[in-house]
Design an enzyme around this catalytic site. Structure first.
Site, PDB file in Angstrom:
ATOM      1  N   HIS B  35       0.755  -1.247  -0.079  1.00 25.74           N
ATOM      2  CA  HIS B  35       0.143   0.047  -0.029  1.00 25.74           C
ATOM      3  C   HIS B  35       0.620   1.338  -0.033  1.00 25.74           C
ATOM      4  CE1 HIS B  35      -3.509  -2.661   0.588  1.00 25.74           C
ATOM      5  NE2 HIS B  35      -4.336  -1.652   0.491  1.00 25.74           N
ATOM      6  N   LYS B 101     -10.583  -8.199   6.526  1.00 29.18           N
ATOM      7  CA  LYS B 101     -11.381  -8.462   7.867  1.00 29.18           C
ATOM      8  C   LYS B 101     -11.375  -7.293   8.662  1.00 29.18           C
ATOM      9  CE  LYS B 101      -7.978 -10.775  10.625  1.00 29.18           C
ATOM     10  NZ  LYS B 101      -7.570  -9.892  12.167  1.00 29.18           N
TER      11      LYS B 101
END
Lengths: 302, 195
Positions: B35, B101
């Protein structure tokens, strides 16, 4: 000491821990399934978790890709070298990475480089203790990162952040009610991130470090063990009951199964300090152990 | 419901928080290092691969067998760590979906609405069930630089089970659950301990 045999035993310990969840944990998840409504998201989630546990066991592969921080608790008879055991464990971890029981999980914090072999400065964590018995006892926990990140420590008296704006009377004081508030607050904040249903280990007392350490050590107890201290036993039951009323449920999707268990211990403190430390363990509560004597395994634990 | 990746924006629009779905096609793993890299370096070579595609927050256990990569374990990791980057990633790379999650924050929720994308929740720790959904490893990027868990693995999946928990209309199941449970917590604390 039979060197090769002990090395093999450590590798087998790591395999069992990563791939095969102990029976007390599996039974507890199955118990949660019975409490949820058939067809609900909580029910389906627990069911697929149980399927995942089954596949991991059959294939001898990690039930969770985050094989965590290996934390060893070792009791030794007098006269056995800790350095020797330490070297064997490091070797066993390297073998386990090759065999896919462990992910290469150790990163140099400053450079961000993955060290590849699963060992490094501070890794694995090994606690040694000498004892009077004539055999070695080893317990291994593989502690996942998601749940480790939601552990919490409160220094009492402490405002409970979620509530402080609304009612100052709700602060946690230096008594069991204060302890209860901290624990429920931590369970609430862990939702979604800690992979519920989880188990929490709690330590009341100690200094910042010994308190956290003891809270994690609480998790080597089997879920079936009953706390010998009646006050703490009662508190454990109350917190398990209340936490499951929060409605967080498996993975935070809603449901009745938020916690599988609560384990609380207490160590002494100095008058100035009163810590409550909470270690959160996800459903992939990987814990195994063995007793070793005369060059062979006397008994596998759990 | 079965969804094929890349997912067109019309299908994204029809998804509502609470829907369960099975994903087919290409998903790309990316976690913390990836990222940071995608935002800071803005490498153009991933634009085509990621357009209308799915990013999976996952650091798999991978084995090399001959010339093939085999995924041995591949559950989701906690998504919240990518909160500082995700809104920009969705905009810059025109992502349609994120699998992870624990859900994400308001910045991501707003980006999902603005750029039409959804957050798929996979069950944490479900490494074996989800590894069985991976039929092929198409490629891997940044393996040497980031190491295996942080590399960008290009996975071809079948019947990958997920739940939409944040949709492109501003709904987040995580937010609803947090508020509901907070009200219960308030009450439990006010009531004190009662047998």
């Amino acid at each position: 000491m039979d060197n090769e045999k002990l090395l093999d035993t450590f590798v087998e310990l790591i395999r069992k821990t990563s791939c095969n969840l102990p029976v007390d944990v599996v039974s507890s998840i199955e118990g949660g399934l019975l409490n949820e409504k058939r067809g609900s998201i909580a029910y389906d989630t627990l069911q697929i978790i149980l399927k995942n546990i089954e596949i991991a066991r059959e294939k001898s592969l990690p039930m969770c890709q985050d094989t965590g921080t290996p934390v060893f608790y070792i009791n030794l008879p007098c006269g056995i070298s800790q350095g020797d055991i330490c070297n064997k464990i490091k070797k066993a971890i390297k073998i386990s990475v090759r065999k896919l029981y462990l992910r290469p999980n150790v990163v140099d914090t400053l450079t961000g480089k993955n060290l590849g072999g699963g060992t490094g400065a501070g890794y694995p964590v090994i606690h040694f203790e000498e004892w009077k018995k004539d055999y070695i006892r080893t317990i291994l926990m593989l502690k996942g990162g998601g749940c480790e990140n939601v552990g919490a420590q409160y220094s009492l008296p402490s405002p409970i952040k979620a509530l402080e704006d609304r009612d100052s009377r709700l602060n946690a004081g230096r008594d069991l009610e204060g302890v209860r508030r901290c624990i429920l607050d931590a369970v609430h904040k862990a939702q979604g991130r800690g992979c519920a249903p989880g188990v929490i280990g709690v330590c009341i007392g100690g200094d910042r470090v010994s308190s956290y350490e003891e809270s994690k050590r609480q998790l080597i107890k089997s879920l079936d063990d009953k706390n010998e201290n009646p006050v703490l036993y009662k508190l454990e039951r109350e917190i398990a009951r209340d936490a499951n009323k929060l409605g967080i449920g498996p993975m935070g999707f809603g449901g009745r199964t938020t916690l599988l268990g609560v384990k609380i211990g207490s160590i002494c403190r100095i008058p100035a300090s009163y810590f409550v430390s909470i270690t959160y363990m996800c459903w992939a509560y990987r814990r195994r152990g063995f007793e070793y004597k005369g060059g062979k395994v006397k008994k596998w634990l759990y | 419901m079965i969804l094929n990746s890349p997912i067109n924006k019309k299908d994204i629009d029809s998804l509502k928080a609470g829907d369960t779905a099975y994903l087919n096609g290409i998903i790309v793993t990316a976690r913390d290092a990836a990222h940071k890299y995608l935002i800071e370096k803005k490498p153009r070579k991933y634009k085509k691969l990621l357009k209308n595609g799915i990013i999976y927050h996952c650091g798999p256990v991978v084995d090399r067998v001959g010339k093939k990569w085999i995924v041995a374990a591949a559950g989701p990791t906690t998504s919240m760590r990518e909160e500082p980057y995700t809104a920009e990633i969705i905009r810059e790379y025109e992502i349609s979906g994120i699998i992870g999650k624990g859900g994400m924050g308001d910045k991501t929720l707003n980006a999902l609405r603005k750029y039409k994308a959804v957050y798929f929740h996979a069950i944490g720790g479900l490494a074996q069930v989800l590894a069985e959904c991976v039929v092929d490893v198409k490629d891997v990027f940044m393996l040497k630089e980031f190491g295996s868990p942080e590399a960008m693995w290009i996975l071809d999946v079948r019947d990958f089970p997920v739940t939409v928990t944040m949709d492109s209309h501003g709904n987040s199941l995580h937010k609803i659950m947090y508020e509901k449970s907070e009200a219960v917590l308030d009450k439990l604390i006010k009531d004190g301990t009662r047998e």
